[in-house]
Structure formats: C-alpha cells, structure tokens
Design a protein around this motif. Structure first.
Motif, PDB file in Angstrom:
ATOM      1  N   HIS A   1       2.666  -3.970  21.814  1.00 46.70           N
ATOM      2  CA  HIS A   1       3.383  -5.297  21.389  1.00 46.70           C
ATOM      3  C   HIS A   1       2.211  -5.726  20.005  1.00 46.70           C
ATOM      4  O   HIS A   1       1.133  -4.899  19.407  1.00 46.70           O
ATOM      5  N   TRP A   2       2.811  -6.157  18.959  1.00 44.06           N
ATOM      6  CA  TRP A   2       1.718  -6.227  17.966  1.00 44.06           C
ATOM      7  C   TRP A   2       0.286  -6.252  17.803  1.00 44.06           C
ATOM      8  O   TRP A   2       0.183  -7.524  18.456  1.00 44.06           O
ATOM      9  N   PHE A   3      -0.718  -5.933  17.720  1.00 46.15           N
ATOM     10  CA  PHE A   3      -1.451  -5.712  17.153  1.00 46.15           C
ATOM     11  C   PHE A   3      -1.924  -6.541  15.647  1.00 46.15           C
ATOM     12  O   PHE A   3      -2.755  -7.686  15.209  1.00 46.15           O
ATOM     13  N   GLY A   4      -1.339  -5.297  14.470  1.00 45.47           N
ATOM     14  CA  GLY A   4      -1.534  -5.581  13.261  1.00 45.47           C
ATOM     15  C   GLY A   4      -1.255  -4.288  12.353  1.00 45.47           C
ATOM     16  O   GLY A   4      -0.238  -4.184  12.378  1.00 45.47           O
ATOM     17  N   VAL A   5      -1.547  -5.107  10.999  1.00 43.09           N
ATOM     18  CA  VAL A   5      -1.400  -4.428   9.885  1.00 43.09           C
ATOM     19  C   VAL A   5      -2.777  -3.911   8.524  1.00 43.09           C
ATOM     20  O   VAL A   5      -3.137  -4.601   8.935  1.00 43.09           O
ATOM     21  N   VAL A   6      -2.650  -2.987   8.591  1.00 41.59           N
ATOM     22  CA  VAL A   6      -3.436  -2.141   7.658  1.00 41.59           C
ATOM     23  C   VAL A   6      -2.948  -2.758   6.065  1.00 41.59           C
ATOM     24  O   VAL A   6      -2.319  -2.108   6.373  1.00 41.59           O
ATOM     25  N   GLN A   7      -4.183  -3.484   5.917  1.00 44.21           N
ATOM     26  CA  GLN A   7      -3.238  -3.344   3.907  1.00 44.21           C
ATOM     27  C   GLN A   7      -4.795  -2.521   3.664  1.00 44.21           C
ATOM     28  O   GLN A   7      -5.877  -2.331   3.626  1.00 44.21           O
ATOM     29  N   TYR A   8      -4.084  -1.537   2.664  1.00 44.20           N
ATOM     30  CA  TYR A   8      -5.256  -1.270   1.009  1.00 44.20           C
ATOM     31  C   TYR A   8      -5.486  -1.836   0.053  1.00 44.20           C
ATOM     32  O   TYR A   8      -3.992  -2.139  -0.312  1.00 44.20           O
ATOM     33  N   VAL A   9      -6.009  -2.165  -0.045  1.00 50.45           N
ATOM     34  CA  VAL A   9      -6.564  -2.902  -1.783  1.00 50.45           C
ATOM     35  C   VAL A   9      -7.419  -2.509  -2.468  1.00 50.45           C
ATOM     36  O   VAL A   9      -8.240  -1.490  -2.130  1.00 50.45           O
TER      37      VAL A   9
ATOM     38  N   ASP B   1      -3.157   1.839  -6.157  1.00 51.92           N
ATOM     39  CA  ASP B   1      -2.012   0.766  -5.024  1.00 51.92           C
ATOM     40  C   ASP B   1      -2.857   0.343  -4.387  1.00 51.92           C
ATOM     41  O   ASP B   1      -3.813   1.005  -3.766  1.00 51.92           O
ATOM     42  N   GLU B   2      -2.122  -0.647  -4.226  1.00 49.04           N
ATOM     43  CA  GLU B   2      -2.513  -1.594  -3.126  1.00 49.04           C
ATOM     44  C   GLU B   2      -1.518  -1.833  -2.305  1.00 49.04           C
ATOM     45  O   GLU B   2      -0.135  -2.173  -2.848  1.00 49.04           O
ATOM     46  N   THR B   3      -2.002  -1.297  -0.877  1.00 49.37           N
ATOM     47  CA  THR B   3       0.057  -1.306  -0.453  1.00 49.37           C
ATOM     48  C   THR B   3      -0.167  -2.113   1.506  1.00 49.37           C
ATOM     49  O   THR B   3      -1.776  -1.748   1.915  1.00 49.37           O
ATOM     50  N   LEU B   4       0.375  -2.124   1.808  1.00 48.69           N
ATOM     51  CA  LEU B   4       0.258  -2.233   3.123  1.00 48.69           C
ATOM     52  C   LEU B   4       1.066  -0.924   3.993  1.00 48.69           C
ATOM     53  O   LEU B   4       2.109  -0.228   3.476  1.00 48.69           O
ATOM     54  N   HIS B   5      -0.382  -0.176   4.371  1.00 48.29           N
ATOM     55  CA  HIS B   5      -0.508   0.955   5.166  1.00 48.29           C
ATOM     56  C   HIS B   5       0.403   1.325   6.339  1.00 48.29           C
ATOM     57  O   HIS B   5       0.699   2.336   6.666  1.00 48.29           O
ATOM     58  N   ARG B   6      -0.119   0.621   7.615  1.00 48.36           N
ATOM     59  CA  ARG B   6       0.080   0.861   8.157  1.00 48.36           C
ATOM     60  C   ARG B   6       0.206  -0.037   9.897  1.00 48.36           C
ATOM     61  O   ARG B   6      -0.243  -1.149   9.568  1.00 48.36           O
ATOM     62  N   VAL B   7       1.195   0.457  11.139  1.00 41.26           N
ATOM     63  CA  VAL B   7       1.048  -0.599  11.743  1.00 41.26           C
ATOM     64  C   VAL B   7       0.286  -0.257  13.374  1.00 41.26           C
ATOM     65  O   VAL B   7       0.226   0.387  13.480  1.00 41.26           O
ATOM     66  N   ALA B   8      -0.223  -1.399  13.845  1.00 39.13           N
ATOM     67  CA  ALA B   8      -1.352  -1.332  14.818  1.00 39.13           C
ATOM     68  C   ALA B   8      -0.506  -2.248  16.123  1.00 39.13           C
ATOM     69  O   ALA B   8      -0.202  -3.608  15.552  1.00 39.13           O
ATOM     70  N   PHE B   9       0.108  -1.387  17.269  1.00 38.21           N
ATOM     71  CA  PHE B   9      -0.376  -1.800  18.104  1.00 38.21           C
ATOM     72  C   PHE B   9      -0.906  -1.914  19.116  1.00 38.21           C
ATOM     73  O   PHE B   9      -1.971  -1.038  19.608  1.00 38.21           O
TER      74      PHE B   9
END
Length: 300
Positions: free
Chosen positions: A171-179, A239-247
């Motif tokens: 299930h969704w846990f979250g998203v990792v964002q590089y800032v 670059d600032e990006t949405l990097h990966r998805v966590a389940f």
C-alpha cells in the motif's frame, strides 16, 4: 511585551486552523512520464500492478493493485513547465485526494501555491493542479469513491480484473523528494502551509534509508521524505525532483520473497540490504527504484 491587535488575530487564526485544512484523504495516483511505457509497464507488473484502463484520447495507461493507482503517461503535453516523457521514467505528478478539489485549489493558491493552467481536452475532466518539485505537479482529486475520475477519462481494458489484489499487502507509504541545497526548511514550510503536513522528530525514522526529514500528511495515510544533497558529495545535483515511491507492507521479508519470485531484484550490499524494517529494489530503466517499508495495513 504586549502583542499588537493584528498579531493577536493571526495567533488566534493559527490556533483555530483545522489540522487538515484541505480535507486531505490519501494518494489517488502517482504519474510517471516516459517514452518507454511498455518497459515501465513490465516493471510495474513485476511489482504486482496490472494495466486496467487506457485514456480515451491520450497515450496514457492506468495500472492498479489493491488501493494503489499508477499512471504511465507517454503523451507529450507540449507545456514547457510539465514533465515531458523521456527515455528514463520520471515521477511527473502526485494526485492527492481532497474533500473539495475546487475549494482546496483556491485555498492553496491563497496560501502561496503556484497554479498550473488547465488545458483539458474536449470531454475530459478538469483536475486542478499546483506546481510541485521541479517540473512535477500536485493534482487535487475529489472524485474517488462511487464515481471516480477514471469513469470519465479512461476506457477499461476488456476481460481484465479492475481491482487486482495487492501483493504482500502493499500500500502507499510515501514519496521521496530530492530538494536543493539549503532548501529543506523551504519545502517543509511549503507542505505545511499549503497542505498541513507536519515534520516528525529527527529521531523518528522508517525503513532502511533514514536520511532527510520526514513529513506526515494531516490525514495520517502517507509521508514525504525530503532529502538534501550531502555536503561532502563530489558533485551536487541542483535539480529538485520527486525521486522514488515507497510502499508499506506488514512483512518486508515476505514481500521481498514474493517480489523476488516475480522477478524483482533488490539491493543486497554491506550498506543497503533487506531488513525487517525495509528494502530497496535495484534501479531499473536508469531511474526507477521502489522502497519497501515495514508498515501495518491501513484500516479499511
């Protein structure tokens, strides 16, 4: 010191501010942009997702498992501020479930959000959006119960189960964002001001990759992990990006066994390896990696 009338009013408004100002209710979908939709689709199927519908007028495919939706977008929008499909897949958008999309969008703009011009095609739904990290977008969706956005914009693939079960309780846990460097506080304030996210204490960590700052959504259904470049890095990526998805999964090792059986490879090194707390897939297609985090199944 006696506070002025205006500051007293601001303090009173802050106290009265609801903990979930936009009525956030989890993630509706995560969108990847790529010129190689079939290759990314194969990766998603290895992770347990199934293609269930195609967009009526664009080169867009909807994948699902359990309660999670992932959209693969290979349609070039022609908007310079949008993530354009490239050879390496990139997270282009997060769609957030809210109580009232129009009201939530207006409030977010009033609080400093950056609006995305709406350009829906004929017979398509208008889904309000805000600019996110880099060229990504944050969509606001209020049609996700009996009637969903997919009922209008997508055509089901015949003979396919539209509700495939989740593998190992994913299930969704979250998203990792590089800032960017020294941008951690800016992004923390952005998510707090617009959506009501709150930063967790520094000693609160999930999974096996504990860097950065973790923000909890006001609905309690997912997290954002903000990661700054390391100061001692030889090269700093601006670059600032949405990097990966966590389940999330209630049993990481069981999930790893099942996904390995399906063909997914995980990193097993001295520094990063499967533990009860979490695991990390190897990077595929040059940019795609998924994280597993020990997390109980959400209440239904």
């Amino acid at each position: 010191m006696i506070a002025s009338a205006s500051s007293s009013l601001r303090n009173r408004e802050a106290i009265d501010e609801p903990p979930n100002p936009l009525g956030l209710d989890g993630i509706e979908f995560i969108e990847f942009a790529t010129r190689r939709p079939q290759a990314l689709g194969q990766v998603l199927e290895t992770m347990g997702f199934r293609p269930i519908a195609r967009h009526r007028s664009r080169e867009v495919l909807l994948y699902r498992q359990g309660s999670m939706n992932i959209v693969i977008n290979a349609h070039a929008e022609g908007l310079p501020e949008a993530v354009q499909p490239g050879d390496m897949p990139e997270i282009a958008a997060i769609a957030l479930r809210v109580r009232d999309a129009g009201a939530a969008w207006r409030r977010a703009i009033q609080r400093g959000g950056w609006p995305v011009p709406a350009q829906p095609h004929p017979m398509e739904l208008h889904i309000p959006a805000l600019h996110g990290a880099g060229r990504s977008r944050l969509y606001l969706v209020d049609r996700y119960r009996e009637f969903s956005i997919y009922d209008v914009d997508f055509v089901p693939i015949p003979t396919v189960d539209r509700h495939p079960p989740a593998v190992a309780g994913l299930h969704w846990f979250g998203v990792v964002q590089y800032v960017g460097l020294d941008r951690l506080d800016d992004w923390t304030e952005f998510y707090a001001e617009l959506f009501g996210f709150s930063a967790l204490p520094d000693d609160t960590r999930f999974g096996i990759l504990p860097r950065g700052r973790v923000l909890a959504s006001p609905c309690g259904q997912f997290y954002l992990q903000l990661i700054e470049p390391e100061l001692d890095a030889v090269e700093v990526d601006p670059d600032e990006t949405l990097h990966r998805v966590a389940f999330g999964t209630p049993d990481v090792r069981q999930a790893v066994r099942e996904l390995t059986r399906r063909g997914m490879a995980f990193i097993e090194s001295s520094s990063v390896h499967t533990e009860d707390r979490g695991a990390l897939t190897q990077t595929l297609l040059g940019s795609v990696a998924f994280e597993l985090v020990h997390h109980p199944l959400p209440a239904s």
